[in-house]
Enzyme design. Structure first.
Site, PDB file in Angstrom:
ATOM      1  N   GLY A 432      34.467  45.450  22.332  1.00  0.00           N
ATOM      2  CA  GLY A 432      35.656  45.387  23.150  1.00  0.00           C
ATOM      3  C   GLY A 432      35.435  44.479  24.351  1.00  0.00           C
ATOM      4  N   SER A 433      36.509  43.967  24.915  1.00  0.00           N
ATOM      5  CA  SER A 433      36.394  43.144  26.115  1.00  0.00           C
ATOM      6  C   SER A 433      35.951  44.014  27.287  1.00  0.00           C
ATOM      7  CB  SER A 433      37.740  42.491  26.426  1.00  0.00           C
ATOM      8  OG  SER A 433      38.178  41.701  25.343  1.00  0.00           O
ATOM      9  N   GLY A 434      35.506  43.359  28.339  1.00  0.00           N
ATOM     10  CA  GLY A 434      35.047  44.076  29.516  1.00  0.00           C
ATOM     11  C   GLY A 434      33.546  44.102  29.660  1.00  0.00           C
ATOM     12  N   ASP A 490      33.578  50.929  16.576  1.00  0.00           N
ATOM     13  CA  ASP A 490      32.882  49.793  15.973  1.00  0.00           C
ATOM     14  C   ASP A 490      32.405  50.128  14.566  1.00  0.00           C
ATOM     15  OD1 ASP A 490      33.219  48.173  18.196  1.00  0.00           O
ATOM     16  OD2 ASP A 490      31.404  48.900  19.154  1.00  0.00           O
ATOM     17  N   HIS A 595      30.908  52.059  29.039  1.00  0.00           N
ATOM     18  CA  HIS A 595      32.345  52.234  29.180  1.00  0.00           C
ATOM     19  C   HIS A 595      32.673  53.153  30.350  1.00  0.00           C
ATOM     20  CE1 HIS A 595      31.621  51.444  24.828  1.00  0.00           C
ATOM     21  NE2 HIS A 595      32.573  50.558  25.040  1.00  0.00           N
ATOM     22  N   ASP A 786      29.795  40.302  60.321  1.00  0.00           N
ATOM     23  CA  ASP A 786      29.257  41.144  59.268  1.00  0.00           C
ATOM     24  C   ASP A 786      28.695  42.462  59.775  1.00  0.00           C
ATOM     25  OD1 ASP A 786      27.212  39.995  60.621  1.00  0.00           O
ATOM     26  OD2 ASP A 786      26.231  39.088  58.887  1.00  0.00           O
ATOM     27  N   ASP A 946      33.103  39.170  72.204  1.00  0.00           N
ATOM     28  CA  ASP A 946      32.015  38.739  71.342  1.00  0.00           C
ATOM     29  C   ASP A 946      30.840  39.695  71.480  1.00  0.00           C
ATOM     30  OD1 ASP A 946      30.661  36.554  69.677  1.00  0.00           O
ATOM     31  OD2 ASP A 946      29.298  36.799  71.382  1.00  0.00           O
ATOM     32  N   GLY A 948      27.660  39.284  70.776  1.00  0.00           N
ATOM     33  CA  GLY A 948      26.484  38.657  71.361  1.00  0.00           C
ATOM     34  C   GLY A 948      26.579  38.568  72.868  1.00  0.00           C
TER      35      GLY A 948
END
Length: 969
Positions: A432-434, A490, A595, A786, A946, A948
């Protein structure tokens, strides 16, 4: 955008009312719906689910007795019993739509969808005209959607005198639930009885015949309504058309598909039609669905109005647990369209995708408004639900993209075939796709001759597999070897295709890989990423010209020495599906399948080293134990399930190699990469292949042999021993040692003992201050960057604290002190802040080394700090107003320069210095970031100072307090 439930809307219109939507079925033939792309039995959503037997399922037990007495039953009979059996049928014992809301998980999307339907109804009614509006929902679910539509029509001033509602529903349980939703009472509503909805006093009736409706314009909503009608299924074989029947297997005690031996009544009835079908291998016929369409069209033809129908593709194996799962059949709206176009006085508009239908009704514009003020978590839930609603199946587009990137591949439907010469033994795999790049990424010379893809997490249909087998046979393959993962779907679909191929005397065999070391069920362990090693060995042997028996013999040995274990810190919710289970932020699942199936154990998050140990431990103590002994040689395969970064993957590889080495195993090869994924699951799988002494060299050579499959690693080299990895010294110490070798002018600027002691106290105060404010600085940085500024300064503070503890800092010589602080900033802080601080202190230290004996202390320091500012501006191209720590540092240096004529600072000077830094940091909230990561981020909050610059202010505050306290005494 993705979905595994591909919904399609179809709009029908009458010619006599040019803008009313209408469909009328033919009155002379029965509804014929083809399934050229998929079959009823070929749609398992969760192949790992155990199938029920006659011992565990009462309906199967009942059907087995019926089959033993009278023979196999038709698919239509099976669907009728599974849904409507008075004692065991699903619709007689369950709510049709289960525990969740009818179609959606978030109320916002459910409301938006209802608004779209209401808008369509109002537009149609406005265009068609007429005083009365009669809305009929076919099926109706739990009534939630109709309740929202009624409320919306009430808000738009639709009067109860001219607006009527009806629900066509045959399930008494659903009628009862609908009454509770719409009328607020729990009771069994009578058919054709007039009830009143509190919201608007509207008339509501339940019907089982269209004759019970008013003789006025009618608007039908049929959402997933036509799927439930029983079908007769026919399959084309080399002996002609056969009807697919349901039989009972006395050995497995399960239901199974068989083909009719003799012509059935339905085959004789539709033989003429079937003989004219040349473009399809499968046909489904539903007389009852045709009758319903004819009844609906007859009413619309007589009284006018519109009909809007939706289709939902359910991914569930119908034989897995009948009576306990809702079973639906495909509705091919293209066929309905073709039939509709043959109807006199009817016009068909469409087919259109549901995404386009909703787009025309401004669904996306209203969606943007709804999520604007939601939290990130709420936005994710809403957008996931919208994706489920709006997105088409995109597996086909993904295959097109892969093939266009790689010239050695060609695409045939959902099959990807190598353009290289087909070897004598053609190896085929599919899934299957994925799970991309599996299996499309392993098609090429030396691996797969072809791969076949299904829908997301669903096995490829047997008809597509069979067509691929025939195609490769025509291209010159003498033998076909299928390699699949051990999942029910399958096994069924590839097995059915293999049996059909054998009917054509094609020499074909199938190898099933079941390498899961964590779990096993009645069909054996699940197939996982280790199957790729078997595929590579088989492909390499085929390229060498080996025959199929030789290939299968070696691959079976590899398969027997292969185990895989998965581990993930997240579940997976494929678009359009609910997540099978939830993991908290501090949890992980050991033994998870590809899955999103749950594993053997849910654990708290632990460091990578410990997690790897838990995973590999399953190979020695789990149900799939490998017979590994000290000094055995192994191959390690680390597979990224989609959500691990390459940085994390490197750590996992290191820890896995070291873990196996601690178990006295020799790791000869390591394969690592994103090779069999589960969308973006935050996890990995570890595969260990035992290299038997008698075949170790051969297997490694086969794995190392060249292939042009684009996802197989191009270079796989022997692993290096731990002794070959040279440990580098710490960069701070390296720079310190290197600096010690340089000839540096000794400065004449020194602090006396009293000042040196205050400098020491000030540095201790700075360390405490930076630790205390680390979280605050991180929160400020999270707005624009970040979120690590506090952590960055805290790392530098830790090193300063260690240097103070061991007397590493030369406190009486500011040039030496600044040089060391610069090295600490470079090696421990990193990023923009680290570079700015490093440049500043390095330049300041150099300037101090040039100062002469007669210069005043404040004058020397102000010149040094000015040199630091100029160095930063020169190298970093940071200017005042760029929203960096320089915006606090420059005013501080200017203030110090203004005091250069003084011999020392006063208490007031220290207070003013701290105030200058604090004011400068506060002013940065009005600046636009132009350096660092923040310069690339469009922040919602542009009035954040800021981080910093705030750190500079905190440092100056801590230093000032020490000197103020000292001078006050």
């Amino acid at each position: 955008m993705l979905t595994i439930r591909q919904l399609s809307s179809r709009i029908f219109q009458r010619l006599c009312l040019p803008t009313s939507v209408r469909y009328q079925s033919s009155t002379t033939t029965t509804d014929l719906t083809s399934t050229s792309s998929s079959d009823l039995e070929q749609k398992p959503a969760q192949d790992y689910t155990l199938w029920a037997t006659s011992e565990t399922n009462r309906l199967i037990d009942y059907l087995s007795m019926r089959i033993k007495a009278a023979g196999p039953i038709t698919v239509a009979d099976f669907m009728y019993e599974a849904l409507l059996n008075p004692k065991y049928g699903y619709n007689k014992r369950h709510e049709v739509f289960g525990k969740k809301d009818d179609l959606f998980t978030t109320p916002e999307i459910s409301q938006l969808f209802a608004e779209s339907l209401a808008k369509w109804i109002m537009q149609e009614h406005s265009t068609v005209g007429g005083n009365l509006l009669q809305l009929v929902e076919m099926g109706g679910g739990r009534g939630t959607m109709l309740k929202r539509i009624i409320s919306l029509l009430h808000e738009n001033r639709y009067s109860y005198r001219f607006t009527f509602f009806a629900i066509y529903e045959t399930n008494p349980l659903m009628r009862r639930r609908q009454a509770q939703t719409l009328l607020g009472r729990t009771f069994d509503p009578l058919i054709a009885n007039d009830y009143r909805v509190k919201d608007g006093n509207y008339s509501l009736v339940w019907i089982d015949d269209f004759k019970q409706l008013l003789s006025n314009d009618t608007y039908f909503l049929a959402m997933d309504f036509f799927n439930v009608y029983p079908i007769h299924k026919f399959q084309k074989t080399s002996q002609g058309w056969k009807e697919v029947l349901i039989d009972w297997n006395p050995i497995s005690k399960r239901l199974q598909y068989v083909l009719s031996v003799q012509p059935t009544p339905m085959m004789r009835l539709y033989q003429n039609y079937l003989n004219h079908v040349t473009d399809r291998q499968h046909v489904e016929i539903s007389p009852k669905r045709a009758a319903m369409m004819e009844a609906m069209c007859k009413h619309l033809t007589t009284y006018g109005g519109s009909a809007l129908a939706f289709r939902k593709d359910e991914l569930v194996d119908p034989l897995s647990d009948p009576g306990n799962v809702e079973i639906v059949a495909d509705v091919d709206f293209k066929e309905l369209y073709e039939r509709g176009m043959q109807t006199q006085n009817a016009q068909f508009f469409g087919p259109v995708s549901q995404a386009n239908f909703l787009h025309y009704l401004d669904f996306n514009k209203r969606l943007d408004k709804i999520i604007h003020n939601k939290t990130p978590e709420e936005q994710e839930d809403i957008l996931n639900d919208a994706e489920r609603l709006m997105s088409p199946e995109y597996s086909d587009d993904s295959l097109v993209g892969y093939v266009r990137m790689h010239s050695h591949l060609e695409l045939a439907g959902r099959a990807v075939i190598t353009r290289s010469p087909i070897p004598s033994v053609a190896v085929i795999s599919g899934n299957g796709s994925g799970h991309e790049p599996a299996m499309v990424g392993y098609v090429g010379r030396g691996m797969l001759a072809a791969s076949i893809s299904g829908s997301i997490f669903a096995s490829p249909p047997s008809s597509d597999i069979f067509r691929l087998i025939v195609d490769l046979k025509r291209r010159g393959a003498k033998q076909i070897l299928l390699i699949i993962l051990n999942y029910t779907g399958d096994r069924l679909n590839f097995g059915l295709a293999m049996e059909r191929a054998r009917e054509l005397s094609i020499d074909i065999d199938m190898l099933v890989v079941a390498d899961d070391a964590a779990m096993s069920n009645s069909i054996g362990p699940r197939g996982l990423a280790g199957a790729l090693l078997v595929v590579k060995v088989a492909g390499a042997l085929a390229e060498q010209g080996k025959n199929m028996s030789e290939i299968v013999d070696i691959c079976q040995k590899v398969r027997g020495h292969l185990r895989t274990i998965g581990l993930s810190a997240s579940g997976i919710r494929a678009p359009g599906q609910q997540q099978s289970f939830e993991l908290l932020d501090d949890e992980m699942e050991l033994g998870m399948g590809i899955h999103g199936e749950s594993g053997v154990q849910k654990l708290k998050l632990v460091p990578c080293r410990q997690a790897v140990d838990l995973a590999l431990g399953q190979l020695f103590i789990g149900p799939g134990t490998l017979d590994l002994k000290p000094d055995n040689s192994v191959l390690l395969f680390v597979n990224n399930l989609g959500g691990c970064s390459n940085l994390e993957l490197g750590v996992i590889v290191k820890d896995a190699i070291e873990n196996l080495e601690r178990r006295k195993l020799h790791v000869k090869r390591v394969i690592c990469g994103e090779m069999m994924t589960s969308f973006n699951m935050k996890g990995f799988s570890l595969t260990v292949l035992k290299l038997a002494s008698d075949s170790s060299t051969t297997i490694l050579e086969l794995l190392d042999s060249p292939t042009d499959a684009f996802s197989w690693p191009k270079t796989i080299s022997p692993t290096q021993t731990a002794n070959s990895i040279q440990a580098l010294s710490d960069s701070l110490e390296f720079n310190d040692q290197f600096s010690a070798q340089l000839v540096i002018n000794e400065t004449y600027v020194t602090f006396d003992t009293t000042v040196a002691e205050l400098v020491k106290q000030a540095l201790h105060a700075v360390v405490r201050q930076l630790h205390n404010d680390a979280d605050r600085l991180n929160r400020l940085d999270a707005v624009l960057g970040d979120g690590d500024t506090g952590t960055t300064f805290a790392r530098a503070a830790d090193t300063v604290a260690r240097d103070l503890a061991v007397g590493k800092l030369t406190l009486d010589r500011p040039s030496s002190l600044f040089r060391r602080l610069g090295l600490i900033a470079e090696s421990r802080m990193g990023g923009t802040c680290g570079a700015i601080c490093g440049l500043f202190f390095a330049a300041a230290a150099k300037q101090l080394s040039l100062s002469n004996r007669s210069t005043k202390m404040i004058e020397s320091l102000s010149d040094a700090f000015e040199a630091g500012i100029q160095s930063v501006e020169s190298y970093a191209r940071v200017q005042p107003g760029d929203k960096s720590l320089l915006d606090a540092l420059i005013p501080v240096v200017d203030f110090i320069k203004s005091k250069r004529a003084q011999n020392t600072f006063t208490i007031q000077d220290w207070k003013d210095l701290a105030a200058t830094a604090d004011r400068a940091a506060h002013d940065t909230k009005n600046f636009e970031p132009k350096v660092g990561r923040a310069s690339y981020v469009k922040s919602v909050d542009t009035h954040t100072p800021d981080p910093g610059a705030c750190a500079v202010a905190f440092i100056l505050q801590a230093i000032s307090e020490v000197f103020i306290k000292a001078y006050a005494h």
